[in-house]
Design a protein around this motif. Structure first.
Motif, PDB file in Angstrom:
ATOM      1  N   SER A   1       0.777  -1.321  -0.106  1.00 28.12           N
ATOM      2  CA  SER A   1       0.199   0.005  -0.036  1.00 28.12           C
ATOM      3  C   SER A   1       0.804   1.400   0.111  1.00 28.12           C
ATOM      4  CB  SER A   1      -0.953   0.161   1.144  1.00 28.12           C
ATOM      5  OG  SER A   1      -1.811  -1.088   1.271  1.00 28.12           O
ATOM      6  N   LEU A   2       2.016   1.282   0.485  1.00 25.49           N
ATOM      7  CA  LEU A   2       2.762   2.426   0.644  1.00 25.49           C
ATOM      8  C   LEU A   2       3.684   2.729  -0.769  1.00 25.49           C
ATOM      9  CD1 LEU A   2       4.284   2.363   4.267  1.00 25.49           C
ATOM     10  CD2 LEU A   2       2.176   3.309   3.563  1.00 25.49           C
ATOM     11  N   SER A   3       3.705   4.164  -0.800  1.00 26.60           N
ATOM     12  CA  SER A   3       4.402   4.265  -1.923  1.00 26.60           C
ATOM     13  C   SER A   3       5.897   3.624  -1.968  1.00 26.60           C
ATOM     14  CB  SER A   3       4.725   6.020  -1.573  1.00 26.60           C
ATOM     15  OG  SER A   3       5.842   6.491  -2.691  1.00 26.60           O
ATOM     16  N   PRO A   4       6.258   3.636  -3.195  1.00 28.33           N
ATOM     17  CA  PRO A   4       7.739   2.972  -3.466  1.00 28.33           C
ATOM     18  C   PRO A   4       8.876   3.780  -2.812  1.00 28.33           C
ATOM     19  CG  PRO A   4       6.552   2.804  -5.495  1.00 28.33           C
ATOM     20  CD  PRO A   4       5.906   3.862  -4.325  1.00 28.33           C
ATOM     21  N   LEU A   5       8.357   5.088  -2.484  1.00 29.32           N
ATOM     22  CA  LEU A   5       9.624   5.970  -1.983  1.00 29.32           C
ATOM     23  C   LEU A   5       9.451   5.838  -0.475  1.00 29.32           C
ATOM     24  CD1 LEU A   5       8.972   9.132  -4.122  1.00 29.32           C
ATOM     25  CD2 LEU A   5      10.968   7.398  -4.194  1.00 29.32           C
ATOM     26  N   ALA A   6       8.495   5.193   0.205  1.00 29.62           N
ATOM     27  CA  ALA A   6       8.457   5.225   1.742  1.00 29.62           C
ATOM     28  C   ALA A   6       9.261   3.892   2.224  1.00 29.62           C
ATOM     29  CB  ALA A   6       6.870   4.647   1.983  1.00 29.62           C
ATOM     30  N   VAL A   7       9.749   4.249   3.565  1.00 29.16           N
ATOM     31  CA  VAL A   7      10.427   3.165   4.269  1.00 29.16           C
ATOM     32  C   VAL A   7       9.457   2.234   4.905  1.00 29.16           C
ATOM     33  CG1 VAL A   7      12.087   2.749   6.069  1.00 29.16           C
ATOM     34  CG2 VAL A   7      12.374   4.843   4.692  1.00 29.16           C
ATOM     35  N   CYS A   8       9.495   0.989   4.384  1.00 29.06           N
ATOM     36  CA  CYS A   8       8.653   0.004   5.090  1.00 29.06           C
ATOM     37  C   CYS A   8       9.211  -0.807   6.181  1.00 29.06           C
ATOM     38  CB  CYS A   8       8.371  -1.263   3.890  1.00 29.06           C
ATOM     39  SG  CYS A   8       7.180  -0.731   2.561  1.00 29.06           S
TER      40      CYS A   8
ATOM     41  N   GLU B   1      10.246  10.535   5.059  1.00 32.39           N
ATOM     42  CA  GLU B   1       9.569  10.680   6.251  1.00 32.39           C
ATOM     43  C   GLU B   1      10.242  11.765   7.268  1.00 32.39           C
ATOM     44  OE1 GLU B   1       8.061   6.410   4.756  1.00 32.39           O
ATOM     45  OE2 GLU B   1      10.028   7.658   4.988  1.00 32.39           O
ATOM     46  N   GLY B   2      11.612  11.638   7.194  1.00 35.67           N
ATOM     47  CA  GLY B   2      12.311  12.548   8.199  1.00 35.67           C
ATOM     48  C   GLY B   2      12.384  13.758   7.328  1.00 35.67           C
ATOM     49  N   GLN B   3      12.207  13.985   6.142  1.00 30.71           N
ATOM     50  CA  GLN B   3      12.109  15.224   5.354  1.00 30.71           C
ATOM     51  C   GLN B   3      10.849  15.956   5.888  1.00 30.71           C
ATOM     52  OE1 GLN B   3      13.324  15.049   1.478  1.00 30.71           O
ATOM     53  NE2 GLN B   3      14.898  13.724   1.832  1.00 30.71           N
ATOM     54  N   VAL B   4       9.672  15.206   5.924  1.00 34.30           N
ATOM     55  CA  VAL B   4       8.510  15.664   6.096  1.00 34.30           C
ATOM     56  C   VAL B   4       8.334  16.355   7.706  1.00 34.30           C
ATOM     57  CG1 VAL B   4       6.156  14.705   7.000  1.00 34.30           C
ATOM     58  CG2 VAL B   4       7.287  14.253   4.673  1.00 34.30           C
ATOM     59  N   LEU B   5       9.084  15.555   8.598  1.00 37.84           N
ATOM     60  CA  LEU B   5       9.324  16.117  10.131  1.00 37.84           C
ATOM     61  C   LEU B   5       9.756  17.374   9.847  1.00 37.84           C
ATOM     62  CD1 LEU B   5       9.110  15.749  13.295  1.00 37.84           C
ATOM     63  CD2 LEU B   5      11.446  14.759  12.955  1.00 37.84           C
ATOM     64  N   ARG B   6      10.955  17.601   9.227  1.00 36.61           N
ATOM     65  CA  ARG B   6      11.379  18.923   9.299  1.00 36.61           C
ATOM     66  C   ARG B   6      10.568  19.946   8.956  1.00 36.61           C
ATOM     67  NH1 ARG B   6      17.408  20.741   6.803  1.00 36.61           N
ATOM     68  NH2 ARG B   6      18.034  19.144   8.240  1.00 36.61           N
TER      69      ARG B   6
ATOM     70  N   THR C   1      15.134   2.402  16.382  1.00 42.04           N
ATOM     71  CA  THR C   1      15.515   2.004  14.963  1.00 42.04           C
ATOM     72  C   THR C   1      16.415   3.217  13.982  1.00 42.04           C
ATOM     73  OG1 THR C   1      13.634   2.875  13.993  1.00 42.04           O
ATOM     74  CG2 THR C   1      13.799   0.345  14.514  1.00 42.04           C
ATOM     75  N   TRP C   2      17.531   2.750  13.384  1.00 43.77           N
ATOM     76  CA  TRP C   2      18.114   3.756  12.776  1.00 43.77           C
ATOM     77  C   TRP C   2      17.503   4.969  12.169  1.00 43.77           C
ATOM     78  CZ3 TRP C   2      18.926   5.824   7.756  1.00 43.77           C
ATOM     79  CH2 TRP C   2      19.914   6.526   7.738  1.00 43.77           C
ATOM     80  N   GLU C   3      16.421   4.557  11.521  1.00 42.56           N
ATOM     81  CA  GLU C   3      15.476   5.523  10.639  1.00 42.56           C
ATOM     82  C   GLU C   3      14.978   6.651  11.637  1.00 42.56           C
ATOM     83  OE1 GLU C   3      15.898   2.039   8.460  1.00 42.56           O
ATOM     84  OE2 GLU C   3      15.321   2.241  10.389  1.00 42.56           O
ATOM     85  N   VAL C   4      14.386   6.143  12.670  1.00 37.54           N
ATOM     86  CA  VAL C   4      13.989   7.134  13.617  1.00 37.54           C
ATOM     87  C   VAL C   4      14.883   8.058  14.106  1.00 37.54           C
ATOM     88  CG1 VAL C   4      12.790   7.278  16.142  1.00 37.54           C
ATOM     89  CG2 VAL C   4      11.796   5.656  14.317  1.00 37.54           C
ATOM     90  N   LEU C   5      16.173   7.587  14.729  1.00 33.12           N
ATOM     91  CA  LEU C   5      17.096   8.337  15.105  1.00 33.12           C
ATOM     92  C   LEU C   5      17.755   9.179  14.230  1.00 33.12           C
ATOM     93  CD1 LEU C   5      19.083   5.502  16.983  1.00 33.12           C
ATOM     94  CD2 LEU C   5      17.798   7.587  17.956  1.00 33.12           C
ATOM     95  N   ASN C   6      17.625   8.814  12.851  1.00 34.82           N
ATOM     96  CA  ASN C   6      18.335   9.741  11.881  1.00 34.82           C
ATOM     97  C   ASN C   6      17.257  10.757  11.638  1.00 34.82           C
ATOM     98  OD1 ASN C   6      17.766  10.306   8.453  1.00 34.82           O
ATOM     99  ND2 ASN C   6      20.106  10.243   9.220  1.00 34.82           N
ATOM    100  N   GLY C   7      15.897  10.604  11.615  1.00 37.90           N
ATOM    101  CA  GLY C   7      14.980  11.958  11.407  1.00 37.90           C
ATOM    102  C   GLY C   7      15.020  12.537  12.603  1.00 37.90           C
ATOM    103  N   ILE C   8      15.262  12.226  13.850  1.00 35.46           N
ATOM    104  CA  ILE C   8      15.373  13.181  15.076  1.00 35.46           C
ATOM    105  C   ILE C   8      16.389  13.957  14.985  1.00 35.46           C
ATOM    106  CG2 ILE C   8      15.754  13.258  17.342  1.00 35.46           C
ATOM    107  CD1 ILE C   8      14.095  10.647  17.832  1.00 35.46           C
ATOM    108  N   ALA C   9      17.538  13.420  14.279  1.00 34.46           N
ATOM    109  CA  ALA C   9      18.977  14.174  14.420  1.00 34.46           C
ATOM    110  C   ALA C   9      18.945  15.200  13.443  1.00 34.46           C
ATOM    111  CB  ALA C   9      20.038  13.388  14.145  1.00 34.46           C
ATOM    112  N   CYS C  10      18.200  14.959  12.460  1.00 39.38           N
ATOM    113  CA  CYS C  10      18.099  15.922  11.309  1.00 39.38           C
ATOM    114  C   CYS C  10      16.808  16.677  10.981  1.00 39.38           C
ATOM    115  CB  CYS C  10      18.254  15.283  10.039  1.00 39.38           C
ATOM    116  SG  CYS C  10      19.994  14.070   9.834  1.00 39.38           S
TER     117      CYS C  10
ATOM    118  N   SER D   1      13.651  -1.813   7.567  1.00 42.02           N
ATOM    119  CA  SER D   1      14.358  -0.904   8.436  1.00 42.02           C
ATOM    120  C   SER D   1      15.754  -1.369   8.695  1.00 42.02           C
ATOM    121  CB  SER D   1      13.865  -1.105   9.978  1.00 42.02           C
ATOM    122  OG  SER D   1      14.670  -0.319  10.714  1.00 42.02           O
ATOM    123  N   ARG D   2      16.783  -0.326   8.780  1.00 45.26           N
ATOM    124  CA  ARG D   2      18.352  -0.767   9.073  1.00 45.26           C
ATOM    125  C   ARG D   2      18.485  -1.504  10.317  1.00 45.26           C
ATOM    126  NH1 ARG D   2      21.507   4.075   6.053  1.00 45.26           N
ATOM    127  NH2 ARG D   2      23.295   3.072   7.223  1.00 45.26           N
ATOM    128  N   GLY D   3      17.558  -1.395  11.106  1.00 49.47           N
ATOM    129  CA  GLY D   3      17.480  -1.926  12.610  1.00 49.47           C
ATOM    130  C   GLY D   3      18.067  -1.291  13.510  1.00 49.47           C
TER     131      GLY D   3
END
Length: 334
Positions: free
Chosen positions: A14-21, A173-178, A153-162, A25-27
């Motif tokens: 269901s999600l966009s091919p550009l989304a992170v499923c 998803e991280g770019q949306v947060l900014r 997870t790596w993705e959540v931490l990356n979004g928070i840091a950036c 996750s990089r774990g």
């Protein structure tokens, strides 16, 4: 097939091919057994929601220090508004809402007491400097849960840091947060400033009002719609809305963020933070046990910074009063 696995299959369909499923996750820093019910990003969201640092946000300043009203924003209400705006954008773009929600709820975990005044103070006195977005990652990974961290997870931490400055997040998803963070704080800060009598809606630049609309709701709708309509492989905003957005930001810095009426007490707040820092660097034995352990591993400056940055406004004032304000003599026998 577990409920989690069903959810992961739904994301892939269901999600966009550009989304992170979640299944991609990089774990985590420390591998864990997967939950049978929640995906890894849902699990991260729950860990953040239930941690102590998240609860303390309710007593941390957003813009106005210790406001005497029930309707001014705090760091917690700001965080919830960011999450709502980010999820709206993410849903429209078919991105991973669970990932967006987790990073949005965690993006300010490391913010200081007294808002950016506290951040400035710690940045001045800490040898390692201070950035709240990096401290948010540290809180999540090194300080929460008795020092064990939340192991996000790596993705959540990356979004928070950036989420605020410097390098861009690696996920959409991280770019949306900014964007959501800026859309939220600029609009709710206007509403709080109007409530405080610092400005009125009529003070906003007329061309900003013409492009974005009148009132918080219209402005947020215009900005969110522009982000949705101009994003693809990169999260962006249309040129006209971007110009209005930047103009509004510049206006707020002059009218609110550096306004002597709105910010007249910030010098005192900075003095409180600096005094606490100097005290605990000089007397590290006075730190709570968990921060003494930090000091033994990473030095007294790191420990003092971690302790003070985690304080709520009222707790910082209470500790300062205990340390530096003389108590009345009660006597012994009347």
């Amino acid at each position: 097939m577990t409920i989690r696995e069903q959810s992961e299959q739904w994301e892939k369909r269901s999600l966009s091919p550009l989304a992170v499923c979640a299944a991609s996750s990089r774990g985590r820093e420390r591998p864990e057994e997967p939950c049978s019910i929640r995906t890894c990003f849902q699990r991260d969201r729950d860990r953040i929601l239930h941690c102590k640092s998240f609860r303390r946000l309710m007593h941390k300043t957003q813009v106005f220090l210790s406001p005497e009203g029930d309707h001014y924003r705090t760091r917690l209400t700001h965080t919830l508004e960011v999450s709502q705006i980010a999820r709206t954008i993410g849903r429209a773009l078919r991105l991973n809402e669970d990932l967006i929600e987790a990073m949005a709820l965690g993006h300010d975990l490391g913010h200081t007491p007294f808002g950016h005044a506290g951040e400035r103070a710690l940045s001045e006195v800490c040898p390692m400097g201070y950035r709240h977005y990096l401290q948010s990652v540290r809180v999540a990974q090194r300080l929460e849960n008795g020092g064990a961290g939340l192991n996000l997870t790596w993705e959540v931490l990356n979004g928070i840091a950036c989420h605020t400055a410097g390098r861009e997040a690696s996920t959409l998803e991280g770019q949306v947060l900014r964007y959501a963070d800026k859309i939220a704080y600029m609009n709710h800060d206007i509403e709080d400033a109007v409530r405080a009598g610092v400005l009125s809606e009529g003070d906003l630049p007329w061309d900003v009002t013409y492009i974005l609309g009148r009132g918080k709701g219209e402005r947020i709708t215009s900005l969110v719609t522009s982000v949705i309509g101009n994003s693809g492989e990169h999260i962006d905003m249309g040129p006209e809305c971007r110009r209005a957005f930047e103009q509004l930001k510049a206006f707020l810095f002059e009218a609110v963020y550096t306004n002597p009426i709105a910010k007249g007490e910030e010098g005192k707040a900075e003095d409180v933070v600096k005094s606490l820092y100097a005290y605990f660097v000089k007397y590290p034995e006075k730190l709570p046990t968990e921060y003494k352990a930090v000091g033994e591993r990473e030095g007294v400056h790191r420990a003092a910074c971690d302790y003070i940055s985690g304080m709520s406004d009222r707790y910082a004032i209470s500790v300062y009063s205990d340390l530096f304000i003389p108590r009345s003599w009660s006597g012994v026998g009347g």
